[in-house]
Design a protein around this motif. Structure first.
Motif, short mmCIF file in Angstrom:
data_model
loop_
_atom_site.label_atom_id
_atom_site.label_comp_id
_atom_site.label_asym_id
_atom_site.label_seq_id
_atom_site.Cartn_x
_atom_site.Cartn_y
_atom_site.Cartn_z
N ASP A 191 0.84 -1.19 0.00
CA ASP A 191 0.00 0.00 0.00
C ASP A 191 0.88 1.24 0.00
O ASP A 191 2.02 1.21 0.45
N ASP A 238 0.11 3.97 1.71
CA ASP A 238 -0.10 4.81 2.89
C ASP A 238 0.88 4.53 4.03
O ASP A 238 0.71 5.05 5.13
N GLN A 241 1.24 1.98 5.77
CA GLN A 241 0.82 1.01 6.79
C GLN A 241 1.72 -0.22 6.67
O GLN A 241 1.96 -0.93 7.63
N ARG A 282 2.16 -3.82 11.67
CA ARG A 282 1.42 -2.92 10.79
C ARG A 282 1.31 -1.55 11.45
O ARG A 282 0.99 -1.45 12.63
N ARG A 305 -1.70 4.58 9.34
CA ARG A 305 -1.58 5.35 8.11
C ARG A 305 -0.70 6.58 8.38
O ARG A 305 -0.90 7.28 9.36
MG MG Z 1 -4.38 1.74 4.46
#
Ligand code: MG
Ligand code: UDP
Length: 332
Positions: free
Chosen positions: A106, A108, A110, A208, A211
């Protein structure tokens, strides 16, 4: 690709990071910086980054284009409109088909870019598919509940269960990538297909992150649609459930028929005439109809499988030497 002539001329492996991006102007500067730092720290790999703009309406395209002009390792792939995460990912993977491996993640942050070298290391020690497995999840509330419910259901229903704590983040080697790119189906659910294609798989654990900036770009509705894609393209159980329900209800009707018949015979039936017949007939017919729909479902499921045109198998290798290998061994 022609075979290498000697060890010293072996080019570094090309590893491409493929990232769908949608309205992420707030995170892009940090993404560029952190990816660049990871790339710089590992010069033994020829790094590329393919950023797929999924029809962003903010300054995303502008930022990526400017960065790509500064740093040749970065490349912009622009879709004509917003097609959704899975489609953007598919576009990026197709675009990166000349790589030795691709990392999917991703935009963002994350999925922290700092984990990428560990994914590459797992690939270099022989895994063809590497999944990043989160030790922790940062989602809360409804999203968290949705993810948990989906993974619980998917694990039970799917013929190819996915590891619950994995998402897009991971790595595909050359063969896995080629297999993935050759899949003709349209409703793509990446984690499920990654399990489906097989190959030697390794897991790398990571935490994780939140964001880095901005808002989640996946609407809840879209996540539900992916969840349904995932369930329906990997399981016929929802269709089969109709048959099972039909059998149960028809049996219930039959049991009711016996029950009321016995009561009438031994003389304790008090209901007005016709009631017994009505209940029995309704239950039984309902059951028979459901069984009928279930049978149609079985055919529909098979038609669906055929239409998906997913291959019947994926070859890993054969014992026959490939011409390229033969050429190498003939020389040494
Ligand atoms: Mg995300
Ligand atoms: N994304 C995309 N197209 C969309 C929605 C999202 O390419 O229509 C990208 C987004 O830019 C991000 C990734 O998909 O890189 C994951 O999106 P998001 O963080 O919003 O989803 P979540 O973390 O909730 O799964």
């Amino acid at each position: 690709m022609s075979p290498p002539l000697s060890i010293s001329s072996v080019p570094p492996p090309v590893v491409t990071v493929v990232t769908p991006v949608f309205n992420e102007e707030a995170v892009l500067p940090e993404l560029f910086a952190r990816l660049g730092a990871v790339f710089d720290a590992h010069p033994a790999v020829a790094w590329r980054a393919v950023l797929v703009d999924d029809g962003s309406r903010d300054r995303t395209v502008e930022l990526i284009r400017a960065h790509a002009a500064r740093d040749r390792r970065f490349e912009l792939v622009e879709l004509s409109r917003n097609f959704g995460f899975q489609s953007a990912l598919t576009a990026g993977l197709a675009h990166a088909d000349a790589s030795d491996a691709v990392v999917t993640m991703d935009a963002d942050l994350q999925d922290p870019p700092e984990v990428i070298p560990a994914l590459v290391a797992a690939w270099q020690s022989g895994a063809e598919v590497v999944r990043a497995v989160r030790r922790s999840r940062s989602e809360t509330g409804l999203r968290r509940f949705g993810f948990d419910a989906f993974h619980g259901l998917f694990g039970r229903l799917s013929d190819y269960p996915i590891e619950p704590n994995t998402g897009t983040f991971g790595l595909l080697g050359r063969e896995a990538l080629a297999t993935f790119n050759a899949l003709p189906e349209r409703h793509r659910f990446f984690p499920g297909l990654r399990t489906w294609i097989g190959f030697k798989t390794a897991d790398v654990a990571y935490d994780r992150q939140e964001r880095a900036a901005g808002q989640p770009q996946q609407t809840f509705r879209r996540l539900v649609r992916y969840a349904l894609d995932g369930l329906f393209s990997f399981s016929h159980l929802p269709l089969r459930a109709l048959t099972y329900a039909g059998i149960c209800i028809a049996l219930l009707g039959f049991a009711a028929a016996v029950f009321y018949a016995v009561r009438r015979i031994i003389g304790i039936e008090t209901a007005p005439t016709g009631y017994t017949t009505l209940v029995t007939v309704v239950l039984f017919l309902g059951g028979v109809q459901l069984i009928g729909i279930g049978v149609l479902g079985e055919y529909l499921g098979r038609v669906y499988d055929e239409v998906k045109r997913r291959p019947n198998y994926v070859l890993k290798s054969t014992s026959r030497t490939r011409p390229a290998d033969a050429a190498v061994s003939a020389r040494d």
